[in-house]
Design a protein around this motif. Structure first.
Motif, PDB file in Angstrom:
ATOM      1  N   LEU A 317     -10.812  12.502  37.226  1.00 56.50           N
ATOM      2  CA  LEU A 317      -9.529  12.274  36.560  1.00 56.50           C
ATOM      3  C   LEU A 317      -8.818  11.066  37.165  1.00 56.50           C
ATOM      4  O   LEU A 317      -8.264  10.223  36.446  1.00 56.50           O
ATOM      5  N   GLN A 318      -8.825  10.967  38.491  1.00 62.73           N
ATOM      6  CA  GLN A 318      -8.179   9.828  39.156  1.00 62.73           C
ATOM      7  C   GLN A 318      -8.845   8.512  38.759  1.00 62.73           C
ATOM      8  O   GLN A 318      -8.175   7.527  38.455  1.00 62.73           O
ATOM      9  N   ASN A 319     -10.171   8.523  38.721  1.00 61.12           N
ATOM     10  CA  ASN A 319     -10.885   7.283  38.409  1.00 61.12           C
ATOM     11  C   ASN A 319     -10.766   6.912  36.931  1.00 61.12           C
ATOM     12  O   ASN A 319     -10.704   5.724  36.589  1.00 61.12           O
ATOM     13  N   SER A 320     -10.731   7.906  36.055  1.00 66.44           N
ATOM     14  CA  SER A 320     -10.545   7.596  34.635  1.00 66.44           C
ATOM     15  C   SER A 320      -9.127   7.090  34.385  1.00 66.44           C
ATOM     16  O   SER A 320      -8.904   6.238  33.516  1.00 66.44           O
ATOM     17  N   ASP A 321      -8.154   7.589  35.163  1.00 65.82           N
ATOM     18  CA  ASP A 321      -6.786   7.083  35.051  1.00 65.82           C
ATOM     19  C   ASP A 321      -6.722   5.615  35.481  1.00 65.82           C
ATOM     20  O   ASP A 321      -6.050   4.784  34.841  1.00 65.82           O
ATOM     21  N   SER A 322      -7.403   5.285  36.572  1.00 72.75           N
ATOM     22  CA  SER A 322      -7.454   3.878  37.017  1.00 72.75           C
ATOM     23  C   SER A 322      -8.097   2.992  35.950  1.00 72.75           C
ATOM     24  O   SER A 322      -7.624   1.883  35.664  1.00 72.75           O
ATOM     25  N   ALA A 323      -9.160   3.487  35.351  1.00 68.76           N
ATOM     26  CA  ALA A 323      -9.840   2.723  34.306  1.00 68.76           C
ATOM     27  C   ALA A 323      -8.949   2.546  33.085  1.00 68.76           C
ATOM     28  O   ALA A 323      -8.992   1.511  32.405  1.00 68.76           O
ATOM     29  N   MET A 324      -8.122   3.554  32.784  1.00 70.84           N
ATOM     30  CA  MET A 324      -7.203   3.442  31.647  1.00 70.84           C
ATOM     31  C   MET A 324      -6.206   2.305  31.860  1.00 70.84           C
ATOM     32  O   MET A 324      -5.885   1.550  30.925  1.00 70.84           O
ATOM     33  N   TYR A 325      -5.711   2.154  33.097  1.00 72.79           N
ATOM     34  CA  TYR A 325      -4.800   1.041  33.373  1.00 72.79           C
ATOM     35  C   TYR A 325      -5.500  -0.310  33.237  1.00 72.79           C
ATOM     36  O   TYR A 325      -4.886  -1.306  32.825  1.00 72.79           O
ATOM     37  N   ALA A 326      -6.785  -0.331  33.559  1.00 73.23           N
ATOM     38  CA  ALA A 326      -7.540  -1.565  33.353  1.00 73.23           C
ATOM     39  C   ALA A 326      -7.624  -1.888  31.868  1.00 73.23           C
ATOM     40  O   ALA A 326      -7.553  -3.061  31.467  1.00 73.23           O
ATOM     41  N   ALA A 327      -7.756  -0.848  31.012  1.00 72.85           N
ATOM     42  CA  ALA A 327      -7.786  -1.064  29.564  1.00 72.85           C
ATOM     43  C   ALA A 327      -6.452  -1.622  29.074  1.00 72.85           C
ATOM     44  O   ALA A 327      -6.407  -2.489  28.199  1.00 72.85           O
ATOM     45  N   LYS A 328      -5.356  -1.125  29.632  1.00 73.38           N
ATOM     46  CA  LYS A 328      -4.041  -1.642  29.247  1.00 73.38           C
ATOM     47  C   LYS A 328      -3.896  -3.106  29.652  1.00 73.38           C
ATOM     48  O   LYS A 328      -3.348  -3.938  28.908  1.00 73.38           O
ATOM     49  N   GLU A 329      -4.376  -3.419  30.849  1.00 70.93           N
ATOM     50  CA  GLU A 329      -4.287  -4.802  31.321  1.00 70.93           C
ATOM     51  C   GLU A 329      -5.158  -5.735  30.491  1.00 70.93           C
ATOM     52  O   GLU A 329      -4.886  -6.949  30.409  1.00 70.93           O
ATOM     53  N   ALA A 330      -6.186  -5.166  29.868  1.00 69.71           N
ATOM     54  CA  ALA A 330      -7.071  -5.978  29.023  1.00 69.71           C
ATOM     55  C   ALA A 330      -6.493  -6.199  27.629  1.00 69.71           C
ATOM     56  O   ALA A 330      -7.143  -6.812  26.774  1.00 69.71           O
ATOM     57  N   GLY A 331      -5.296  -5.686  27.367  1.00 67.15           N
ATOM     58  CA  GLY A 331      -4.646  -5.914  26.082  1.00 67.15           C
ATOM     59  C   GLY A 331      -4.428  -4.664  25.256  1.00 67.15           C
ATOM     60  O   GLY A 331      -3.973  -4.744  24.119  1.00 67.15           O
ATOM     61  N   ARG A 332      -4.760  -3.500  25.788  1.00 70.64           N
ATOM     62  CA  ARG A 332      -4.610  -2.223  25.082  1.00 70.64           C
ATOM     63  C   ARG A 332      -5.586  -2.145  23.896  1.00 70.64           C
ATOM     64  O   ARG A 332      -6.362  -3.052  23.649  1.00 70.64           O
ATOM     65  N   ASP A 333      -5.553  -0.987  23.200  1.00 71.90           N
ATOM     66  CA  ASP A 333      -6.394  -0.764  22.020  1.00 71.90           C
ATOM     67  C   ASP A 333      -7.879  -0.968  22.346  1.00 71.90           C
ATOM     68  O   ASP A 333      -8.636  -1.565  21.574  1.00 71.90           O
ATOM     69  N   CYS A 334      -8.280  -0.461  23.536  1.00 70.80           N
ATOM     70  CA  CYS A 334      -9.670  -0.614  23.956  1.00 70.80           C
ATOM     71  C   CYS A 334      -9.987   0.438  25.010  1.00 70.80           C
ATOM     72  O   CYS A 334      -9.147   1.245  25.380  1.00 70.80           O
ATOM     73  N   PHE A 335     -11.223   0.416  25.516  1.00 72.92           N
ATOM     74  CA  PHE A 335     -11.589   1.328  26.602  1.00 72.92           C
ATOM     75  C   PHE A 335     -12.256   0.533  27.711  1.00 72.92           C
ATOM     76  O   PHE A 335     -12.795  -0.545  27.493  1.00 72.92           O
ATOM     77  N   ARG A 336     -12.195   1.082  28.911  1.00 69.53           N
ATOM     78  CA  ARG A 336     -12.828   0.481  30.070  1.00 69.53           C
ATOM     79  C   ARG A 336     -13.428   1.572  30.939  1.00 69.53           C
ATOM     80  O   ARG A 336     -12.892   2.669  31.046  1.00 69.53           O
ATOM     81  N   PHE A 337     -14.549   1.230  31.582  1.00 68.93           N
ATOM     82  CA  PHE A 337     -15.149   2.140  32.551  1.00 68.93           C
ATOM     83  C   PHE A 337     -14.558   1.870  33.931  1.00 68.93           C
ATOM     84  O   PHE A 337     -14.076   0.770  34.227  1.00 68.93           O
ATOM     85  N   HIS A 338     -14.620   2.889  34.799  1.00 72.36           N
ATOM     86  CA  HIS A 338     -14.132   2.757  36.168  1.00 72.36           C
ATOM     87  C   HIS A 338     -15.088   1.890  36.978  1.00 72.36           C
ATOM     88  O   HIS A 338     -16.300   1.949  36.818  1.00 72.36           O
ATOM     89  N   SER A 339     -14.518   1.077  37.863  1.00 71.52           N
ATOM     90  CA  SER A 339     -15.342   0.300  38.785  1.00 71.52           C
ATOM     91  C   SER A 339     -14.640   0.250  40.130  1.00 71.52           C
ATOM     92  O   SER A 339     -13.426   0.460  40.235  1.00 71.52           O
TER      93      SER A 339
END
Length: 607
Positions: A317-339
């Protein structure tokens, strides 16, 4: 005269005395026999009266009642038995009492019940009975053995009540403990259990599990511009849309606000998770029709995969939350994997943690007091102490941002002790100024409660402030009181012995075991605001609030409702038996000086 001459001779007087005595004895004997007969008649009449009284009580009881012989054959039933079961008296007499039990019990169940009553003298417990029309109903039954003069069982007395309504209320409360009230989706507690089970299966089968954190982009704008009613309806539409997009084996839950979590179980590779995440982004992008409005949304999704990104729910959950913020930083309306490179959020939390450690010595914290009002009299009944933080750079901090950081880092122990001591000092000052009978409530986190030194710190805070313990109320959440039964009971009892009042905060949002709750020395339940907000217009909310109030009163507890915002809510809660209310209808949280001006000055003026 000649006949009487016998008494003139030698021994005549003695003979006369003997005859007179015999005559008196005969008369006395008749009198004694009459007295004994009269006494026995009265005893029989008294016994008959007692029998009639017992029969009347048996017949008038609201509990279903049966009398059987020693073999369990029914000898008599009462009117409540007929009403509860649908069987007429004539249909029941002569049958074995076990004919009522349903197929939910094995064939030997009733024999074991009778055996237990024979051994201990009684048996009581819950069982499923059947009505004459075939319907099943839960009942609480008591079976007592009636002993004869020689100690052998000659009869059995049985009584039972229909507990369907109580069971429905308990079932609803249990459902609420694991489901979100707004969307009826699984909540975090249930998602945690399901993710854990999916990980175990994946570990056994060599498969993968993905946890997706879904956040609706700029959803706050909907609430701000169209209101919470439209926002809530849109959240329900989003929940339905996500469910419709997923596979049958997948699970979607609501984390709170505009955040959802999606469990993808039994994956062969991460590409499967990518395909489903892309479908979810596309599904949310399609317009929603809410009433007469067509609304458009997008979402940002973070993806964490077992075993690469974590081996348990919390880590994923913590890592998927971090990845979600990366998706927002990428412009929203998308998905990102955790790294591993996603450190921005972790850095932010670390900075916040360091700033929070300096907040107490830097005098950046202060307390606000939220008034609690007696619903009948409208007078002040108590107040809740709430911590506030003026960050030197960020300004006023939302407690929802820094309290979780304090709990995760352990700062909550020192922070909570500061709140407790400040609240005790303020309340002691008000008591000295003449404000009587009003308790101050202080929230206790799970980290504090697990601290072996916690009870001692509370005792010292009371002593240092010279505050009577009866003026302090500690508020614990359901998750706290369910965090280890023996330790919880010992801590609550120790606090209770000090004279402190105890309440369960946000009741109904956690996962209380009702069988445990009744054993805790708790004085008050607080109905969570999520159950109050739709009162009295929503029938389910009304039923839930009424059930919680009834449960609390049944356990000898008082009830307070939080989130009270209008007069209609006050009227419903008051009529339902709720004693106190707290919310913006009465007041926003007040700084100590504002609280004193509003409540202390009027109290002094009335003296």
């Amino acid at each position: 005269m000649i006949a009487l001459s016998v008494f003139d001779g030698p021994g005549g007087k003695e003979l006369l005395d003997a005859l007179i005595l015999a005559a008196w004895l005969i008369v006395a004997g008749y009198a004694l026999v009459a007295f004994i007969a009269y006494h026995q008649h009265n005893k029989r009449r008294a016994a008959e009266a007692q029998v009639r009284l017992a029969a009347a009580a048996f017949e008038a009881s609201i509990q279903g009642m049966m009398m059987t012989d020693a073999a369990g054959a029914i000898l008599q039933v009462n009117a409540a038995f007929e009403r509860l079961t649908g069987y007429a008296r004539a249909q029941a007499l002569g049958r074995h009492a076990g004919f009522l039990t349903s197929t939910r019990h094995d064939p030997g169940f009733f024999q074991r019940v009778f055996a237990a009553a024979e051994e201990r003298g009684y048996w009581e417990g819950e069982m499923w009975n059947s009505r004459a029309n075939g319907d099943l109903f839960p009942a609480f039954m008591t079976l007592s053995a009636v002993r004869g003069a020689r100690g052998r069982t000659v009869n059995y007395a049985m009584s039972f009540v229909d507990i369907s309504e109580r069971k429905q209320a308990e079932q609803r409360i249990r459902h609420l403990a694991y489901h979100d009230l707004l969307t009826d989706l699984p909540n975090r507690a249930l998602m945690g259990e399901r993710v854990g089970a999916a990980i175990e299966r994946a570990r056994r089968d060599g498969r993968k599990v993905a946890l997706l954190f879904v956040d609706l982009d700029r959803f706050k704008n909907v609430n701000d511009s169209l209101g919470h009613v439209v926002g809530d309806e849109l959240l329900r539409h989003c929940a339905a849309r996500l469910l419709a997009t997923l596979r049958t084996a997948d699970l979607v839950g609501r984390q709170g606000g505009d955040e959802f979590a999606v469990l993808l179980a039994d994956l062969a590779d991460i590409e499967d998770a990518a395909r489903i995440a892309a479908k979810l982004v596309e599904s949310v992008r399609r317009p929603f029709v809410v009433g007469s409005r067509e609304l458009r949304l997008t979402c940002s999704i973070g993806v964490a995969v077992y075993p690469e990104n974590g081996a348990n729910f919390d880590t994923l959950l913590q890592n998927s939350d971090s990845a979600m913020y990366a998706a927002k930083e990428a412009g929203r309306d998308c998905f990102r994997f955790h790294s591993l490179e996603m450190t921005r959020r972790a850095t932010w939390r670390l900075e916040l943690e360091n700033d929070l450690r300096r907040a107490v010595p830097a005098n950046q914290l202060w307390l606000a007091y939220h008034p609690q009002i007696d619903l009948k009299s409208g007078k002040l009944a108590g107040c809740e102490a709430l911590v506030r933080w003026r960050h030197p750079a960020r300004g006023a901090m939302n407690p929802a941002e820094f309290i979780p950081v304090a709990e995760d880092s352990g700062i909550i122990v020192s922070l909570g002790e500061w709140v407790l001591r400040e609240a005790c000092r303020d309340r002691a000052r008000w008591a000295a100024a003449g404000l009587a009978g009003v308790r101050v409530g202080v929230n206790v986190s799970s980290v504090q409660f697990r601290d072996p030194a916690y009870v001692g710190s509370v005792e010292r805070a009371l002593a240092d402030a010279r505050l009577p313990a009866a003026l302090l109320e500690l508020e614990v959440t359901e998750s706290v009181i369910m965090g280890g039964f023996e330790h919880v009971v010992a801590t609550l009892e120790a606090l209770g012995r000090l004279g402190i009042h105890l309440s369960v905060d946000d009741f109904g949002t956690g996962y209380s075991s009702l069988s445990y709750l009744k054993r805790f020395p708790v004085d008050k339940l607080k109905i969570d605001r999520s159950f109050v907000i739709e009162l009295p217009g929503d029938s389910e909310s009304c039923a839930i609030a009424s059930a919680i109030i009834g449960l609390a009163h049944g356990l000898g507890m008082r009830v307070i409702a939080e989130g009270v915002e209008n007069e209609r809510q006050v009227a419903f809660l008051r009529d339902a038996g709720c004693e106190e209310g707290q919310g913006y209808f009465y007041s926003a949280p007040l700084a100590a000086a504002e609280f004193e001006a509003r409540y202390l000055a009027p109290a002094l003026a009335q003296r």
